[in-house]
Design a protein around this motif. Sequence first.
Motif, PDB file in Angstrom:
ATOM      1  N   LEU A 397      15.452  10.679   9.736  1.00  0.00           N
ATOM      2  CA  LEU A 397      15.186   9.247   9.893  1.00  0.00           C
ATOM      3  C   LEU A 397      16.516   8.523   9.792  1.00  0.00           C
ATOM      4  CD1 LEU A 397      12.605   7.467  10.227  1.00  0.00           C
ATOM      5  CD2 LEU A 397      12.765   6.980   7.809  1.00  0.00           C
ATOM      6  N   GLY A 398      16.942   7.887  10.883  1.00  0.00           N
ATOM      7  CA  GLY A 398      18.217   7.180  10.902  1.00  0.00           C
ATOM      8  C   GLY A 398      18.196   5.928  10.050  1.00  0.00           C
ATOM      9  N   LYS A 399      19.379   5.394   9.815  1.00  0.00           N
ATOM     10  CA  LYS A 399      19.473   4.184   8.986  1.00  0.00           C
ATOM     11  C   LYS A 399      18.853   2.979   9.675  1.00  0.00           C
ATOM     12  CE  LYS A 399      23.485   5.577   6.273  1.00  0.00           C
ATOM     13  NZ  LYS A 399      24.855   5.231   5.803  1.00  0.00           N
ATOM     14  N   ALA A 400      18.989   2.897  10.985  1.00  0.00           N
ATOM     15  CA  ALA A 400      18.354   1.783  11.701  1.00  0.00           C
ATOM     16  C   ALA A 400      16.831   1.877  11.609  1.00  0.00           C
ATOM     17  CB  ALA A 400      18.801   1.795  13.161  1.00  0.00           C
ATOM     18  N   GLU A 401      16.285   3.101  11.730  1.00  0.00           N
ATOM     19  CA  GLU A 401      14.841   3.278  11.592  1.00  0.00           C
ATOM     20  C   GLU A 401      14.392   2.975  10.169  1.00  0.00           C
ATOM     21  OE1 GLU A 401      12.363   4.223  13.811  1.00  0.00           O
ATOM     22  OE2 GLU A 401      13.857   3.691  15.306  1.00  0.00           O
ATOM     23  N   SER A 402      15.175   3.391   9.175  1.00  0.00           N
ATOM     24  CA  SER A 402      14.817   3.103   7.778  1.00  0.00           C
ATOM     25  C   SER A 402      14.808   1.605   7.511  1.00  0.00           C
ATOM     26  CB  SER A 402      15.801   3.807   6.842  1.00  0.00           C
ATOM     27  OG  SER A 402      15.782   5.197   7.057  1.00  0.00           O
ATOM     28  N   GLU A 403      15.778   0.899   8.075  1.00  0.00           N
ATOM     29  CA  GLU A 403      15.805  -0.557   7.901  1.00  0.00           C
ATOM     30  C   GLU A 403      14.606  -1.222   8.569  1.00  0.00           C
ATOM     31  OE1 GLU A 403      18.970  -4.257   8.523  1.00  0.00           O
ATOM     32  OE2 GLU A 403      19.453  -2.222   9.214  1.00  0.00           O
ATOM     33  N   ARG A 404      14.203  -0.707   9.734  1.00  0.00           N
ATOM     34  CA  ARG A 404      13.022  -1.260  10.400  1.00  0.00           C
ATOM     35  C   ARG A 404      11.755  -1.002   9.572  1.00  0.00           C
ATOM     36  NH1 ARG A 404       9.359   0.673  14.060  1.00  0.00           N
ATOM     37  NH2 ARG A 404      10.385   2.710  14.135  1.00  0.00           N
ATOM     38  N   HIS A 405      11.640   0.178   8.969  1.00  0.00           N
ATOM     39  CA  HIS A 405      10.494   0.475   8.116  1.00  0.00           C
ATOM     40  C   HIS A 405      10.488  -0.422   6.873  1.00  0.00           C
ATOM     41  CE1 HIS A 405      10.257   4.044  10.646  1.00  0.00           C
ATOM     42  NE2 HIS A 405       9.083   4.316  10.117  1.00  0.00           N
ATOM     43  N   LEU A 406      11.683  -0.676   6.332  1.00  0.00           N
ATOM     44  CA  LEU A 406      11.769  -1.528   5.142  1.00  0.00           C
ATOM     45  C   LEU A 406      11.359  -2.964   5.454  1.00  0.00           C
ATOM     46  CD1 LEU A 406      12.612  -1.569   2.156  1.00  0.00           C
ATOM     47  CD2 LEU A 406      14.922  -2.147   2.887  1.00  0.00           C
ATOM     48  N   LYS A 407      11.768  -3.492   6.606  1.00  0.00           N
ATOM     49  CA  LYS A 407      11.369  -4.852   6.996  1.00  0.00           C
ATOM     50  C   LYS A 407       9.859  -4.932   7.223  1.00  0.00           C
ATOM     51  CE  LYS A 407      15.760  -6.217   9.106  1.00  0.00           C
ATOM     52  NZ  LYS A 407      16.457  -6.598  10.372  1.00  0.00           N
ATOM     53  N   LEU A 408       9.269  -3.899   7.835  1.00  0.00           N
ATOM     54  CA  LEU A 408       7.824  -3.895   8.021  1.00  0.00           C
ATOM     55  C   LEU A 408       7.102  -3.806   6.679  1.00  0.00           C
ATOM     56  CD1 LEU A 408       5.541  -3.853  10.121  1.00  0.00           C
ATOM     57  CD2 LEU A 408       5.663  -1.364  10.086  1.00  0.00           C
ATOM     58  N   MET A 409       7.681  -3.092   5.725  1.00  0.00           N
ATOM     59  CA  MET A 409       7.110  -3.000   4.384  1.00  0.00           C
ATOM     60  C   MET A 409       7.096  -4.375   3.709  1.00  0.00           C
ATOM     61  SD  MET A 409       8.314  -0.278   1.472  1.00  0.00           S
ATOM     62  CE  MET A 409       8.707   0.939   2.721  1.00  0.00           C
ATOM     63  N   VAL A 410       8.197  -5.110   3.863  1.00  0.00           N
ATOM     64  CA  VAL A 410       8.266  -6.461   3.297  1.00  0.00           C
ATOM     65  C   VAL A 410       7.250  -7.382   3.970  1.00  0.00           C
ATOM     66  CG1 VAL A 410       9.766  -8.475   3.041  1.00  0.00           C
ATOM     67  CG2 VAL A 410      10.667  -6.191   2.600  1.00  0.00           C
ATOM     68  N   GLU A 411       7.024  -7.177   5.266  1.00  0.00           N
ATOM     69  CA  GLU A 411       6.090  -8.031   5.997  1.00  0.00           C
ATOM     70  C   GLU A 411       4.630  -7.729   5.651  1.00  0.00           C
ATOM     71  OE1 GLU A 411       4.839  -8.903  10.660  1.00  0.00           O
ATOM     72  OE2 GLU A 411       6.638  -7.724  10.183  1.00  0.00           O
ATOM     73  N   LEU A 412       4.298  -6.449   5.474  1.00  0.00           N
ATOM     74  CA  LEU A 412       2.905  -6.072   5.249  1.00  0.00           C
ATOM     75  C   LEU A 412       2.519  -6.077   3.779  1.00  0.00           C
ATOM     76  CD1 LEU A 412       2.556  -3.085   7.753  1.00  0.00           C
ATOM     77  CD2 LEU A 412       1.885  -5.455   8.096  1.00  0.00           C
ATOM     78  N   LEU A 413       3.481  -5.898   2.880  1.00  0.00           N
ATOM     79  CA  LEU A 413       3.186  -5.814   1.443  1.00  0.00           C
ATOM     80  C   LEU A 413       3.966  -6.871   0.670  1.00  0.00           C
ATOM     81  CD1 LEU A 413       3.484  -1.925   1.176  1.00  0.00           C
ATOM     82  CD2 LEU A 413       1.371  -3.255   1.414  1.00  0.00           C
ATOM     83  N   PRO A 414       3.705  -8.150   0.913  1.00  0.00           N
ATOM     84  CA  PRO A 414       4.489  -9.182   0.205  1.00  0.00           C
ATOM     85  C   PRO A 414       4.158  -9.264  -1.283  1.00  0.00           C
ATOM     86  CG  PRO A 414       2.738 -10.187   1.497  1.00  0.00           C
ATOM     87  CD  PRO A 414       2.723  -8.741   1.834  1.00  0.00           C
ATOM     88  N   GLU A 415       2.974  -8.785  -1.682  1.00  0.00           N
ATOM     89  CA  GLU A 415       2.609  -8.852  -3.100  1.00  0.00           C
ATOM     90  C   GLU A 415       3.306  -7.769  -3.926  1.00  0.00           C
ATOM     91  OE1 GLU A 415      -0.217  -6.060  -1.073  1.00  0.00           O
ATOM     92  OE2 GLU A 415       0.623  -8.037  -0.658  1.00  0.00           O
ATOM     93  N   TRP A 416       3.903  -6.767  -3.240  1.00  0.00           N
ATOM     94  CA  TRP A 416       4.558  -5.680  -3.979  1.00  0.00           C
ATOM     95  C   TRP A 416       6.081  -5.693  -3.835  1.00  0.00           C
ATOM     96  CZ3 TRP A 416       6.995  -1.041  -2.112  1.00  0.00           C
ATOM     97  CH2 TRP A 416       7.305  -0.121  -3.119  1.00  0.00           C
ATOM     98  N   ILE A 417       6.611  -6.031  -2.659  1.00  0.00           N
ATOM     99  CA  ILE A 417       8.048  -5.997  -2.408  1.00  0.00           C
ATOM    100  C   ILE A 417       8.499  -7.321  -1.814  1.00  0.00           C
ATOM    101  CG2 ILE A 417       7.730  -4.946  -0.139  1.00  0.00           C
ATOM    102  CD1 ILE A 417      10.354  -3.432  -0.574  1.00  0.00           C
ATOM    103  N   GLN A 418       9.682  -7.757  -2.216  1.00  0.00           N
ATOM    104  CA  GLN A 418      10.242  -9.022  -1.728  1.00  0.00           C
ATOM    105  C   GLN A 418      11.698  -8.808  -1.343  1.00  0.00           C
ATOM    106  OE1 GLN A 418       9.753 -11.970  -4.784  1.00  0.00           O
ATOM    107  NE2 GLN A 418       7.511 -12.009  -4.632  1.00  0.00           N
TER     108      GLN A 418
END
Length: 451
Positions: A397-418
């Motif tokens: 998993l490249g760094k660009a893909e990891s960053e995209r997954h992290l942004k989606l995590m922030v978007e879908l799980l705002p109650e857990w990660i900010q």
Amino acid sequence: MKHFYVNKEMVLKLDAVGFREKLAGCGQLSELKARLAEFGKAAKATRERQTKKLIPKLTSPTKNEIIDIESPKKAPAYERFHSLASPVPPSLTLPYHYKVLDEMFRGVDTVVSMLHQRSELCTFTKLKAAVELMVRRTFDVKNLGRIKAVYPTAYKFRQEKGLPRFGGKNSGYQLTLEAILEHPQNGTKKENFTAADLLERKNVFHRNLIDIVKKHHKEFLAKLDRPLKVPDDKITRWHPKFQLDEVPAVEPSSLPLPPDVTTFTTARDVLDQAKNKFTPRVQRALEIVSALSTSKDNIAEKTETRPATPSKTSNSSKKIALEGVPQSLLERIRAKEEKKLEHEMTRTPAQAKHIDTINRLPELVRILRTFFVTQKKVAIPVDDAVEKLSDSYKTALGKAESERHLKLMVELLPEWIQLVTVKKGSFIKINKNHDVQQIYAKLQKLLKQAS
């Protein structure tokens, strides 16, 4: 020292002569000035006439002048190169023999373009040797007929006589082909074979092959127990039960034949043609052989057309397996499966990528939470979190893909990660008291909705 004495009358004479000379010189200068002034006026008049002729063409040209001076207006680039920018979906794969035919067309078009640029006529003997060298396969007239069936407007085929044969004599007819190149705006014939033409013709041939497979796929969907109707322009995947490699080969189109060629389909035709060239004994032997071959063919046809008896054991096992299940439940399950299959066949590559991303999030949530627990920090820089996710995931998993997954995590799980941005940079914070099982359940629900 000598002294000169001048008479008064002599002085007056000299003064009169100089005055007359001065008057004469003054007369010539004024005349020259007058002539220069007239010449300046004439030059100014000619300049004014020239400017009067040129100004209307530059300021207010007429319609006829625009047509004569300007070049023909070109269409926009998005219209001229639309065929190059609209490929078929990448998930619609071709059968193996269709891929081989696509590779053969690419080789044929390359050879034809090279001969076209050299103004050399392309014969089948030249084409066969070059294409077989490129694709490492046998290339015959039947393959050329299949190419014509898939892309009928690609080449113009003719039989010509008296051409030098490649590695043979100069007698008999030869099959020749010429590329049909036309301008997309006015339909006139093009002289040069460019790289853009090669790419465009390759894409057209590939799309035609996809359309042929779509027809067989549509027939397959219509023959199902519960027929499906999916628009051809929305299909991005084949049906899971569609046997792709069992798609029949393309029927070759007829190519022009020499005018004096006679073809024989059976041994009877050969005997009738050479009836008077053999002895009676040889004729009787050939008739016996042809009769035996026809009888064997009839026996083989009868065995092939014999209907196959359906297996009773398979049907009985299905009945036993479905015994006791309500018919309404079976109907609901089948309808749900059909809807799922239809949704999968019309899923775009972007939607498939989004589903794969959500499917990876539970594992990435576990990695990120473990990283926070081991670091014992309130906030962690985004770069460190991205590097940790990229290094700890089970697959590459490249760094660009990891960053995209992290942004989606922030978007879908705002109650857990900010995501927090300050002057020093961007940081992420998580709620360590939040139940992780609830996060997993929410991600499973989102995955179910997306798929």
